[in-house]
Design a protein around this motif. Structure first.
Motif, PDB file in Angstrom:
ATOM      1  N   VAL A   1     -31.459 -17.392  -1.831  1.00 60.25           N
ATOM      2  CA  VAL A   1     -31.155 -18.055  -0.570  1.00 60.25           C
ATOM      3  C   VAL A   1     -31.616 -19.511  -0.639  1.00 60.25           C
ATOM      4  O   VAL A   1     -32.735 -19.791  -1.076  1.00 60.25           O
ATOM      5  N   VAL A   2     -30.731 -20.429  -0.203  1.00 61.80           N
ATOM      6  CA  VAL A   2     -31.088 -21.849  -0.158  1.00 61.80           C
ATOM      7  C   VAL A   2     -31.468 -22.221   1.273  1.00 61.80           C
ATOM      8  O   VAL A   2     -31.246 -21.458   2.215  1.00 61.80           O
ATOM      9  N   ASP A   3     -32.033 -23.411   1.437  1.00 59.05           N
ATOM     10  CA  ASP A   3     -32.551 -23.838   2.741  1.00 59.05           C
ATOM     11  C   ASP A   3     -31.576 -24.705   3.519  1.00 59.05           C
ATOM     12  O   ASP A   3     -31.973 -25.376   4.479  1.00 59.05           O
ATOM     13  N   TRP A   4     -30.296 -24.744   3.115  1.00 59.04           N
ATOM     14  CA  TRP A   4     -29.331 -25.581   3.811  1.00 59.04           C
ATOM     15  C   TRP A   4     -27.977 -24.870   3.853  1.00 59.04           C
ATOM     16  O   TRP A   4     -27.765 -23.845   3.204  1.00 59.04           O
ATOM     17  N   ASN A   5     -27.071 -25.419   4.652  1.00 64.74           N
ATOM     18  CA  ASN A   5     -25.749 -24.820   4.828  1.00 64.74           C
ATOM     19  C   ASN A   5     -24.894 -25.008   3.575  1.00 64.74           C
ATOM     20  O   ASN A   5     -24.974 -26.040   2.906  1.00 64.74           O
ATOM     21  N   LEU A   6     -24.070 -23.998   3.298  1.00 66.55           N
ATOM     22  CA  LEU A   6     -23.186 -24.036   2.137  1.00 66.55           C
ATOM     23  C   LEU A   6     -21.730 -24.172   2.575  1.00 66.55           C
ATOM     24  O   LEU A   6     -21.353 -23.720   3.653  1.00 66.55           O
ATOM     25  N   ASN A   7     -20.932 -24.782   1.716  1.00 68.69           N
ATOM     26  CA  ASN A   7     -19.489 -24.857   1.911  1.00 68.69           C
ATOM     27  C   ASN A   7     -18.800 -24.120   0.779  1.00 68.69           C
ATOM     28  O   ASN A   7     -19.358 -23.964  -0.313  1.00 68.69           O
ATOM     29  N   GLN A   8     -17.572 -23.677   1.027  1.00 69.87           N
ATOM     30  CA  GLN A   8     -16.829 -22.963  -0.002  1.00 69.87           C
ATOM     31  C   GLN A   8     -16.528 -23.891  -1.178  1.00 69.87           C
ATOM     32  O   GLN A   8     -16.115 -25.025  -0.996  1.00 69.87           O
ATOM     33  N   GLY A   9     -16.742 -23.410  -2.408  1.00 69.47           N
ATOM     34  CA  GLY A   9     -16.439 -24.240  -3.576  1.00 69.47           C
ATOM     35  C   GLY A   9     -17.363 -23.997  -4.742  1.00 69.47           C
ATOM     36  O   GLY A   9     -17.723 -24.935  -5.461  1.00 69.47           O
ATOM     37  N   ILE A  10     -17.763 -22.757  -4.996  1.00 72.13           N
ATOM     38  CA  ILE A  10     -18.660 -22.444  -6.106  1.00 72.13           C
ATOM     39  C   ILE A  10     -17.977 -22.721  -7.448  1.00 72.13           C
ATOM     40  O   ILE A  10     -16.773 -22.546  -7.601  1.00 72.13           O
ATOM     41  N   PHE A  11     -18.780 -23.177  -8.420  1.00 72.05           N
ATOM     42  CA  PHE A  11     -18.250 -23.438  -9.757  1.00 72.05           C
ATOM     43  C   PHE A  11     -19.336 -23.142 -10.782  1.00 72.05           C
ATOM     44  O   PHE A  11     -20.518 -23.420 -10.552  1.00 72.05           O
TER      45      PHE A  11
ATOM     46  N   GLY B   1     -20.877 -23.636 -18.210  1.00 70.57           N
ATOM     47  CA  GLY B   1     -21.952 -23.405 -19.165  1.00 70.57           C
ATOM     48  C   GLY B   1     -23.051 -22.535 -18.580  1.00 70.57           C
ATOM     49  O   GLY B   1     -22.796 -21.434 -18.081  1.00 70.57           O
ATOM     50  N   ARG B   2     -24.277 -23.059 -18.553  1.00 71.45           N
ATOM     51  CA  ARG B   2     -25.432 -22.285 -18.077  1.00 71.45           C
ATOM     52  C   ARG B   2     -25.759 -22.551 -16.614  1.00 71.45           C
ATOM     53  O   ARG B   2     -26.793 -22.102 -16.127  1.00 71.45           O
ATOM     54  N   TYR B   3     -24.898 -23.265 -15.910  1.00 65.69           N
ATOM     55  CA  TYR B   3     -25.252 -23.678 -14.559  1.00 65.69           C
ATOM     56  C   TYR B   3     -24.213 -23.254 -13.518  1.00 65.69           C
ATOM     57  O   TYR B   3     -23.006 -23.239 -13.786  1.00 65.69           O
ATOM     58  N   VAL B   4     -24.726 -22.920 -12.320  1.00 69.09           N
ATOM     59  CA  VAL B   4     -23.898 -22.588 -11.164  1.00 69.09           C
ATOM     60  C   VAL B   4     -24.083 -23.697 -10.134  1.00 69.09           C
ATOM     61  O   VAL B   4     -25.210 -24.098  -9.834  1.00 69.09           O
ATOM     62  N   TYR B   5     -22.969 -24.195  -9.586  1.00 70.89           N
ATOM     63  CA  TYR B   5     -23.009 -25.293  -8.624  1.00 70.89           C
ATOM     64  C   TYR B   5     -22.483 -24.811  -7.276  1.00 70.89           C
ATOM     65  O   TYR B   5     -21.395 -24.237  -7.192  1.00 70.89           O
TER      66      TYR B   5
ATOM     67  N   ASP C   1     -24.723 -28.934   2.515  1.00 72.35           N
ATOM     68  CA  ASP C   1     -25.442 -30.111   3.003  1.00 72.35           C
ATOM     69  C   ASP C   1     -26.116 -30.836   1.850  1.00 72.35           C
ATOM     70  O   ASP C   1     -26.303 -32.051   1.882  1.00 72.35           O
ATOM     71  N   SER C   2     -26.489 -30.070   0.836  1.00 70.36           N
ATOM     72  CA  SER C   2     -26.971 -30.609  -0.438  1.00 70.36           C
ATOM     73  C   SER C   2     -26.298 -29.825  -1.560  1.00 70.36           C
ATOM     74  O   SER C   2     -25.769 -28.734  -1.327  1.00 70.36           O
ATOM     75  N   LEU C   3     -26.285 -30.390  -2.742  1.00 68.49           N
ATOM     76  CA  LEU C   3     -25.719 -29.690  -3.893  1.00 68.49           C
ATOM     77  C   LEU C   3     -26.791 -28.812  -4.514  1.00 68.49           C
ATOM     78  O   LEU C   3     -27.837 -29.303  -4.941  1.00 68.49           O
ATOM     79  N   ALA C   4     -26.538 -27.519  -4.551  1.00 71.48           N
ATOM     80  CA  ALA C   4     -27.478 -26.575  -5.165  1.00 71.48           C
ATOM     81  C   ALA C   4     -27.033 -26.281  -6.589  1.00 71.48           C
ATOM     82  O   ALA C   4     -25.857 -25.990  -6.827  1.00 71.48           O
ATOM     83  N   ILE C   5     -27.954 -26.365  -7.529  1.00 73.95           N
ATOM     84  CA  ILE C   5     -27.665 -26.079  -8.930  1.00 73.95           C
ATOM     85  C   ILE C   5     -28.603 -24.984  -9.421  1.00 73.95           C
ATOM     86  O   ILE C   5     -29.816 -25.093  -9.283  1.00 73.95           O
ATOM     87  N   PHE C   6     -28.029 -23.933  -9.968  1.00 79.72           N
ATOM     88  CA  PHE C   6     -28.809 -22.815 -10.492  1.00 79.72           C
ATOM     89  C   PHE C   6     -28.615 -22.724 -11.998  1.00 79.72           C
ATOM     90  O   PHE C   6     -27.503 -22.908 -12.499  1.00 79.72           O
ATOM     91  N   LYS C   7     -29.680 -22.430 -12.694  1.00 77.97           N
ATOM     92  CA  LYS C   7     -29.610 -22.227 -14.140  1.00 77.97           C
ATOM     93  C   LYS C   7     -29.505 -20.743 -14.429  1.00 77.97           C
ATOM     94  O   LYS C   7     -30.300 -19.941 -13.938  1.00 77.97           O
ATOM     95  N   ILE C   8     -28.503 -20.370 -15.233  1.00 80.09           N
ATOM     96  CA  ILE C   8     -28.312 -18.971 -15.606  1.00 80.09           C
ATOM     97  C   ILE C   8     -29.211 -18.654 -16.790  1.00 80.09           C
ATOM     98  O   ILE C   8     -29.209 -19.367 -17.796  1.00 80.09           O
ATOM     99  N   ALA C   9     -29.966 -17.570 -16.677  1.00 81.17           N
ATOM    100  CA  ALA C   9     -30.950 -17.239 -17.708  1.00 81.17           C
ATOM    101  C   ALA C   9     -30.292 -16.945 -19.051  1.00 81.17           C
ATOM    102  O   ALA C   9     -30.754 -17.383 -20.091  1.00 81.17           O
ATOM    103  N   CYS C  10     -29.182 -16.175 -19.038  1.00 81.47           N
ATOM    104  CA  CYS C  10     -28.522 -15.843 -20.297  1.00 81.47           C
ATOM    105  C   CYS C  10     -27.429 -16.863 -20.561  1.00 81.47           C
ATOM    106  O   CYS C  10     -26.996 -17.576 -19.657  1.00 81.47           O
ATOM    107  N   PHE C  11     -26.989 -16.933 -21.808  1.00 83.10           N
ATOM    108  CA  PHE C  11     -25.951 -17.900 -22.151  1.00 83.10           C
ATOM    109  C   PHE C  11     -24.610 -17.197 -22.227  1.00 83.10           C
ATOM    110  O   PHE C  11     -24.309 -16.497 -23.178  1.00 83.10           O
ATOM    111  N   GLU C  12     -23.823 -17.349 -21.185  1.00 83.04           N
ATOM    112  CA  GLU C  12     -22.449 -16.871 -21.165  1.00 83.04           C
ATOM    113  C   GLU C  12     -21.605 -17.985 -20.590  1.00 83.04           C
ATOM    114  O   GLU C  12     -21.943 -18.563 -19.566  1.00 83.04           O
ATOM    115  N   THR C  13     -20.528 -18.313 -21.258  1.00 81.64           N
ATOM    116  CA  THR C  13     -19.723 -19.440 -20.831  1.00 81.64           C
ATOM    117  C   THR C  13     -18.249 -19.055 -20.774  1.00 81.64           C
ATOM    118  O   THR C  13     -17.768 -18.301 -21.633  1.00 81.64           O
ATOM    119  N   PRO C  14     -17.509 -19.530 -19.759  1.00 82.11           N
ATOM    120  CA  PRO C  14     -16.094 -19.183 -19.670  1.00 82.11           C
ATOM    121  C   PRO C  14     -15.256 -19.836 -20.751  1.00 82.11           C
ATOM    122  O   PRO C  14     -14.146 -19.407 -21.031  1.00 82.11           O
TER     123      PRO C  14
END
Length: 325
Positions: free
Chosen positions: A199-209, A212-216, A220-233
């Motif tokens: 859970v993040v501390d701000w409002n989200l908008n539709q548009g997940i991407f 590589g190892r990151y989820v965006y 209200d702010s851009l949240a970036i998550f690092k994926i623990a394992c390495f799987e890439t499309p």
């Protein structure tokens, strides 16, 4: 539809725009020279030729039809476009079009379940993943576009799922009302499994991407998550060395395939569109290549090999063959 030149990321420049046929564009997907737009006011699937970014051209405008269609999302894979519909009222959750001729998309199939609609759709390999109006993730087998099959579903911890991105064995879903990222393991399509959430501390908008190892996640702010394992499309590499390599769908090899040990082929067999040749060096009296082919074609057909068994021992090319060769 607005096109920007992003060659300088710090200063994007608008190149062109086009509004022909558009009233309420909701989603866009780019594949090759075409842009595919889902328009939820026109309730249409619209295709533009963007091969010349400075002068995009309307190619086709296809109405979804139905009782109360609300086109919500477009996704393209290969020759097919998958258009999600959030209208419900007994209309399909999504429709599949053959877009091999972009000027004339052909409806191939659809899936309907009661009055459920789909907010968005994502396609990976032979499976489509839809977020539905009953706050669930549905998984479909789309290997036959004219006969789509639902194979799995899960609704755990999804209050308001609106965006989805599938990468490898995981589906990453954003839930805007709960301001959260939920991750599911979809390696077994018939039984998706919740893995984690954040859970993040701000409002989200539709548009997940996912890249590589990151989820965006935008909001209200851009949240970036690092994926623990390495799987890439996608992976572009000059060389790759691996102990084991498993391809879930198709492997396309543009040059040569070298096999240094044995080659085991399943019941589908080997199909060659051109002539096949074999080169070998005899080092013993044992056959180096043996070939056995049996036709099971029913009698009365035009197949000249109907009912013929073909046996060959290529290890001794001067020896006698058994059967026809």
């Amino acid at each position: 539809l607005v096109i920007f030149d992003v060659s300088n990321p710090s200063s994007p420049t608008m190149v062109s725009s086009i509004g022909t046929g558009l009233s309420g564009p909701k989603s866009i997907y780019i594949s090759g020279r075409y842009a595919y737009v889902a328009d939820n006011l026109n309730n249409a699937f619209i295709i533009f030729d963007v091969s010349n970014p400075s002068a995009p051209v309307l190619v086709s405008n296809t109405a979804m039809g139905g009782t109360n269609p609300v086109v919500s999302s477009a996704y393209v894979q290969g020759r097919y476009a998958y258009i999600a519909n959030d209208g419900g009222a007994g209309d399909p959750m999504f429709v599949v079009f053959d877009i091999s001729n972009p000027a004339l998309p052909v409806r191939m199939g659809s899936f309907t379940e009661g009055t459920l609609g789909a907010f968005t759709i994502f396609v990976s390999g032979r499976y489509a993943y839809a977020l539905t109006s009953d706050k669930s993730l549905y998984v479909f087998d789309i290997s036959n576009p004219s006969s789509i099959q639902k194979v799995g579903a899960i609704s755990e911890e999804m209050t308001s799922p609106e965006g989805i991105f599938v990468s490898g064995r995981y589906a990453f879903i954003e839930s805007t009302n709960t301001r959260s990222l939920v991750v599911f393991d979809v390696s077994t399509p018939s039984a998706p499994l919740r893995v984690s959430s954040y859970v993040v501390d701000w409002n989200l908008n539709q548009g997940i991407f996912v890249s590589g190892r990151y989820v965006y996640l935008p909001g209200d702010s851009l949240a970036i998550f690092k994926i623990a394992c390495f799987e890439t499309p996608s992976l572009y590499a000059g060389a790759l060395e691996a102990g084991n390599l498993q391809v879930r769908d198709n492997a396309i090899i543009n040059n040569n395939l070298y096999v240094q040990n044995g080659l085991n082929v399943g019941i589908g067999g080997i199909y060659a569109q051109g002539p096949a040749s074999f080169t070998w060096t005899a080092t013993s009296t044992q056959p180096l290549i043996s070939l056995a082919v049996a036709s099971t074609t029913a009698s009365g057909t035009t197949n000249p090999y109907s009912g013929t068994a073909i046996l060959a021992n290529l290890g001794n090319p001067t020896g006698a063959f058994t059967g026809n060769f």
